[in-house]
Write an enzyme that holds these catalytic residues in place. Sequence first.
Site, mmCIF file in Angstrom:
data_model
loop_
_atom_site.group_PDB
_atom_site.id
_atom_site.type_symbol
_atom_site.label_atom_id
_atom_site.label_comp_id
_atom_site.label_asym_id
_atom_site.label_seq_id
_atom_site.Cartn_x
_atom_site.Cartn_y
_atom_site.Cartn_z
ATOM 1 C CB CYS A 95 -0.904 -0.101 1.146
ATOM 2 S SG CYS A 95 0.081 -0.005 2.862
ATOM 3 C CB SER A 96 0.735 4.742 1.333
ATOM 4 O OG SER A 96 -0.454 5.029 0.515
#
Length: 164
Positions: A95-96
């Site tokens: 993800c981030s």
Amino acid sequence: MKNIITLFALLLAGFCTAQNTIGKELERLNKNSVPYISVQELQAKPKYIVLDARELKEYNTSHLKNAIYVGFNKFDNSKVTKKVENKNTPIVVYCSIGVRSERIAEKLVKLGYTNVYNLYGGIFEYKNSGGTVVNNNNKVTDSVHTYNKRWSEYLEKGIKVYEN
């Protein structure tokens, strides 16, 4: 005046040393329930199935080449089970920075997948380490969706894209 400058310098130094890092955020927010894989390990062994656990607008801005979008808020495990039938297939979720991906990786483990990893530092660390990302047209881009201004501090390389 000298005292004010000294006080300001001390406050600024304290602020700079108190800033968070991706590692500190991961320690604070994750349970370490899924093993991490580093960007370098992922790049050295491109045999992994790579899953993007961000939202569609983030994925469309940029993602790792050949990553499969699975989302987070509306994660549907059938997206994975249809594409990855062998439960021993090596899978990397990102993800981030690695928080949402840990949650999705946990779900994959509960589904019986045995070789699941969380990308340490996520797409931010991937980009910060010189990795290339592509947009929804599969074109190389420097843009990375950072979710919001606060999280954007962890992206050191690239163009930060976020909503206010």
